[in-house]
Design an enzyme around this catalytic site. Structure first.
Site, PDB file in Angstrom:
ATOM      1  N   GLU A  40       2.961 -15.943  34.146  1.00 58.91           N
ATOM      2  CA  GLU A  40       3.524 -17.294  34.168  1.00 58.91           C
ATOM      3  C   GLU A  40       3.127 -18.047  35.433  1.00 58.91           C
ATOM      4  OE1 GLU A  40       4.862 -19.015  31.897  1.00 58.91           O
ATOM      5  OE2 GLU A  40       5.087 -17.441  30.399  1.00 58.91           O
ATOM      6  N   TYR A 123      11.746 -23.340  34.513  1.00 58.58           N
ATOM      7  CA  TYR A 123      10.826 -22.938  33.452  1.00 58.58           C
ATOM      8  C   TYR A 123      10.448 -21.461  33.572  1.00 58.58           C
ATOM      9  CZ  TYR A 123       6.555 -21.790  31.122  1.00 58.58           C
ATOM     10  OH  TYR A 123       5.627 -21.124  30.376  1.00 58.58           O
ATOM     11  N   ASP A 141       8.179 -26.443  29.481  1.00 63.05           N
ATOM     12  CA  ASP A 141       7.094 -26.888  30.354  1.00 63.05           C
ATOM     13  C   ASP A 141       6.500 -28.169  29.775  1.00 63.05           C
ATOM     14  OD1 ASP A 141       5.702 -26.014  28.133  1.00 63.05           O
ATOM     15  OD2 ASP A 141       4.325 -24.719  29.245  1.00 63.05           O
TER      16      ASP A 141
END
Length: 349
Positions: A40, A123, A141
């Site tokens: 991520e 997020y 996002d």
């Protein structure tokens, strides 16, 4: 149709679409918390295809949270070399150290605890919590904001923090049991079908029948974003300075843009050959030869570097520089992608 009623129709067809054709990605094959976290952070502002080789190399070198927490900075930056936005990896290491100190080396299975780690926002905490632990949290996002904006035919500014909070709340209300897969399916739809910059592939979209943006013909004009401020521009002169096989490097300041990274000797402004020679001689470097190199530019988030460059030779390792062999340039010193146009010259390729 009310917006809540419309959004409730998303999970079933979207998960069916995701199950049938989701991309095979290394971090999906084994969604262990550390692996999801690294992926991520790497995927922030970076394309999936660009991330893949970095991800594999990074996890081979630093397979555990402890390895990341204890990695020397030079190794860390070298593993990240070319990905850009280097504060990401610095914060990733700060987060790993916090996991070691505060959570006994175990990545916490709690959104709030994840959110408390350096470099992790709503997020990323939502993505790790849902994908690795099955915790019922959204992961909103830019892709998800775009998808929801088009589905609802909304003209709210998606850069407005309130719009993001409202979207997170709306997505939270429709999260199914397979929360990790659902969050990834929304991201996948935004990455593969509901594309940015006015180019959605509506005819292949599993949500086409319920999409208000498609029905109104306005999907391509959405989402709405407030205009960005113009980037500042900075002129710089790079000097690829060699003494035999060795190239001169200097370290950037510890704070600010590309903090602590290595770069070729550089001066502010666009220097002529005579000015560049005088600059080097002022640092105690005797210049034997100097040739021009092609100009280049690199765009950062808020500024743009316009670079001119010279290749120069000297007969002594003088000046306030570190002198690196070609093998060291390849294996030890992290050189930002801002200088990628000049790497072949530095490496004599």
């Amino acid at each position: 149709m009310e917006h809540t009623e419309l959004l409730q129709k998303i999970p079933e067809p979207l998960l069916r679409w995701y199950d049938a054709g989701a991309r095979v990605l290394p971090w999906r094959e084994n969604p262990e918390p550390y692996r999801v976290w690294v992926s991520e952070i790497m995927l922030q502002q970076t394309r999936v295809e660009a991330v893949k080789p970095y991800y594999e190399r990074f996890l081979t070198a630093l397979p555990t949270v402890r390895d990341l927490a204890e990695a020397p900075e030079e190794q860390l930056l070298k593993l990240w070399e070319g990905l850009g936005y280097y504060n990401r990896v610095r914060n990733l290491q700060k987060g790993a150290r916090a996991v070691m100190e505060r959570f006994g080396g175990q990545i916490p299975a709690s959104f709030e605890d994840l959110r408390s780690l350096p470099g992790i926002g709503d997020y990323t905490a939502g993505a790790i919590a849902s994908i690795a632990f099955g915790i019922r949290r959204p992961a909103v996002d830019g892709n998800v904001l775009r998808v929801v904006s088009r589905l609802l035919c909304s003209r709210d500014d998606i850069l407005d923090p309130k719009v993001k909070r409202d979207t997170e709340a709306a997505v939270t209300r429709i999260l199914p049991e397979r929360v990790g897969d659902f969050n990834q399916s929304l991201m996948e739809l935004g990455a593969m079908v509901c594309l940015p910059n006015g180019a959605p592939k509506c005819l292949t979209c599993p949500l086409r029948e319920i999409c208000l943006g498609y029905a109104s013909g306005e999907a391509a004009s959405l989402p709405v974003k407030a205009p960005k401020k113009a980037r500042s521009q900075t002129a710089r002169t790079l000097i690829l300075l060699f003494c035999g096989e060795k190239a001169a490097l200097q370290k950037r300041p510890g704070k600010g843009l590309l903090a602590g990274m290595w770069e070729p000797p550089a001066a502010e402004g666009t220097l002529s050959q005579q000015e560049t020679r005088a600059y080097l001689e002022g640092l105690g470097v005797r210049v034997l030869r100097m040739d021009p190199l092609p100009p280049s530019r690199h765009i950062f988030t808020h500024t743009e570097w316009r670079m001119s460059a010279w290749r120069a030779e000297t007969d002594a390792e003088a000046g306030p520089f570190t002198w690196a062999e070609p093998a060291q340039l390849r294996g030890e010193y992290a050189l930002p992608s801002a200088f990628k146009a000049y790497l072949p010259y530095l490496l004599r390729e």
